[in-house]
Design a protein around this motif. Structure first.
Motif, short mmCIF file in Angstrom:
data_model
loop_
_atom_site.label_atom_id
_atom_site.label_comp_id
_atom_site.label_asym_id
_atom_site.label_seq_id
_atom_site.Cartn_x
_atom_site.Cartn_y
_atom_site.Cartn_z
N GLU A 138 0.83 -1.22 0.00
CA GLU A 138 0.00 0.00 0.00
C GLU A 138 0.86 1.26 0.00
OE1 GLU A 138 -0.94 -2.12 3.14
OE2 GLU A 138 -1.57 -3.37 1.45
N GLN A 139 2.05 1.14 0.57
CA GLN A 139 2.92 2.32 0.63
C GLN A 139 3.48 2.69 -0.74
OE1 GLN A 139 5.96 1.74 3.54
NE2 GLN A 139 4.79 2.76 5.13
N THR A 140 3.94 1.69 -1.46
CA THR A 140 4.54 1.99 -2.76
C THR A 140 3.47 2.18 -3.83
OG1 THR A 140 4.66 -0.35 -3.29
CG2 THR A 140 6.63 0.64 -2.32
N GLY A 141 2.32 1.53 -3.64
CA GLY A 141 1.31 1.51 -4.68
C GLY A 141 1.64 0.41 -5.67
N TYR A 142 0.87 0.34 -6.73
CA TYR A 142 1.03 -0.73 -7.71
C TYR A 142 1.14 -0.13 -9.10
CZ TYR A 142 -0.45 -3.37 -3.67
OH TYR A 142 -0.53 -3.88 -2.40
N ALA A 143 2.20 -0.45 -9.81
CA ALA A 143 2.43 0.19 -11.10
C ALA A 143 1.93 -0.68 -12.25
CB ALA A 143 3.91 0.47 -11.29
N CYS A 144 1.57 0.01 -13.32
CA CYS A 144 1.21 -0.66 -14.57
C CYS A 144 2.51 -0.91 -15.33
CB CYS A 144 0.28 0.25 -15.35
SG CYS A 144 0.01 -0.28 -17.04
N ALA A 145 2.72 -2.14 -15.77
CA ALA A 145 3.98 -2.48 -16.44
C ALA A 145 4.08 -1.85 -17.82
CB ALA A 145 4.11 -4.00 -16.56
N ALA A 146 2.96 -1.46 -18.39
CA ALA A 146 2.98 -0.92 -19.75
C ALA A 146 3.15 0.60 -19.77
CB ALA A 146 1.70 -1.31 -20.48
N CYS A 147 2.37 1.32 -18.94
CA CYS A 147 2.43 2.78 -19.02
C CYS A 147 3.07 3.41 -17.79
CB CYS A 147 1.04 3.38 -19.26
SG CYS A 147 -0.03 3.33 -17.82
N GLY A 148 3.26 2.63 -16.74
CA GLY A 148 3.98 3.13 -15.56
C GLY A 148 3.13 3.86 -14.55
N ARG A 149 1.85 4.00 -14.82
CA ARG A 149 1.01 4.71 -13.87
C ARG A 149 0.94 3.91 -12.56
NH1 ARG A 149 -3.00 8.63 -14.20
NH2 ARG A 149 -4.56 8.50 -12.55
N VAL A 150 1.10 4.63 -11.45
CA VAL A 150 1.07 3.97 -10.15
C VAL A 150 -0.31 4.19 -9.53
CG1 VAL A 150 2.11 3.85 -7.86
CG2 VAL A 150 3.55 4.21 -9.86
N HIS A 151 -0.93 3.11 -9.10
CA HIS A 151 -2.26 3.15 -8.50
C HIS A 151 -2.14 2.83 -7.02
CE1 HIS A 151 -2.79 2.40 -12.74
NE2 HIS A 151 -4.06 2.76 -12.66
N LYS A 152 -3.06 3.37 -6.25
CA LYS A 152 -3.02 3.14 -4.79
C LYS A 152 -3.31 1.70 -4.44
CE LYS A 152 -3.53 7.50 -2.49
NZ LYS A 152 -3.47 8.46 -3.62
N GLU A 153 -4.17 1.08 -5.24
CA GLU A 153 -4.49 -0.31 -4.93
C GLU A 153 -4.34 -1.16 -6.17
OE1 GLU A 153 -8.61 -0.24 -3.69
OE2 GLU A 153 -8.80 1.63 -4.82
N GLN A 154 -4.32 -2.45 -5.93
CA GLN A 154 -4.16 -3.41 -7.01
C GLN A 154 -5.50 -3.58 -7.73
OE1 GLN A 154 -1.77 -5.24 -8.84
NE2 GLN A 154 -1.29 -6.72 -7.28
N LEU A 155 -5.62 -2.98 -8.89
CA LEU A 155 -6.87 -3.05 -9.65
C LEU A 155 -6.75 -4.14 -10.70
CD1 LEU A 155 -7.09 0.79 -10.30
CD2 LEU A 155 -8.45 -0.46 -8.64
N PRO A 156 -7.88 -4.57 -11.26
CA PRO A 156 -7.75 -5.55 -12.34
C PRO A 156 -7.13 -4.94 -13.60
CG PRO A 156 -10.06 -5.18 -11.78
CD PRO A 156 -9.26 -4.34 -10.85
N HIS A 157 -7.45 -3.65 -13.84
CA HIS A 157 -6.93 -3.00 -15.04
C HIS A 157 -6.40 -1.61 -14.69
CE1 HIS A 157 -8.58 -5.93 -17.85
NE2 HIS A 157 -9.57 -6.03 -16.98
#
Ligand SMILES: [Zn+2]
Length: 203
Positions: free
Chosen positions: A164-183
């Protein structure tokens, strides 16, 4: 290493990019060959040494192969390999490109891009440097000491220790999200789940 089955769209994304690149490269070489052919047809009255024949033709095609190799970044097929390692240090680099984008923030004349240079210590002890464009959130996402996995064709390595601290990044565009989303809510591609990825190449 294969992208997990539930991320089929990411597999397609990588495949599409790779195939597209090779297709353009083939088209590029073909157009040079056609150019030589057209030249020879238009200069049929010339003596053979002034036409693109024999070694001149070979040289012409070799030039097309070499120029296209770098132009279409074919070397990424050899250099952009999967890796797993521990993030050792993070540096910054930047680029400026001229831009007259009317929608640009603060009517900037220049497009300023910040890049992160990630130095990853691989399992074989070697260091690997990965350069990614800085996105909102990637400042905290790439945390020193965390384990990263990079997959061929996906520009942003995934932090296997992300939380939760680092967030979760999209491997394709690099956007970091607060939570692990499906997309990813920016590019729409599916998220790689760090729990589904191997932490080591060793069995
Ligand atoms: Zn994305």
């Amino acid at each position: 290493m294969r992208i997990p089955r539930q991320n089929r769209d990411l597999r397609h994304y990588v495949l599409r990019r790779d195939v597209g690149k090779l297709f353009l490269y083939a088209l590029w070489i073909l157009s040079w060959c056609m150019g030589a052919l057209a030249y020879n047809l238009n200069h049929q009255t010339y003596p053979p040494e002034r036409r693109l024949l024999g070694w001149r033709l070979a040289l012409w095609i070799v030039a097309a192969v070499i120029v296209g190799f770098f132009l279409f970044r074919i070397h990424s097929f050899f250099l952009d390999r999967d890796f797993i390692g521990t993030l050792e240090s993070v540096g910054l680099s930047h680029t400026y490109t001229g831009s007259r984008d009317p929608g640009a923030f603060r009517s900037a004349q220049y497009d300023f891009r910040l890049h992160k240079v990630l130095t990853v210590r691989l399992e074989n002890g070697k260091k690997k440097r990965v350069r990614v464009e800085e996105k909102q959130g990637s400042y905290v996402y790439y945390r020193i000491g965390d384990r990263l996995i990079g997959l061929h064709g996906l520009p942003y390595p995934i932090n296997l220790d992300s939380d939760e601290q680092t967030g979760y990044a999209c491997a394709a565009c690099g956007r970091v999200h607060k939570e692990q989303l499906p997309h990813c809510d920016q590019c729409g591609l599916s998220f790689l789940d760090p729990a589904q990825l191997p932490r080591t190449f060793k069995k």
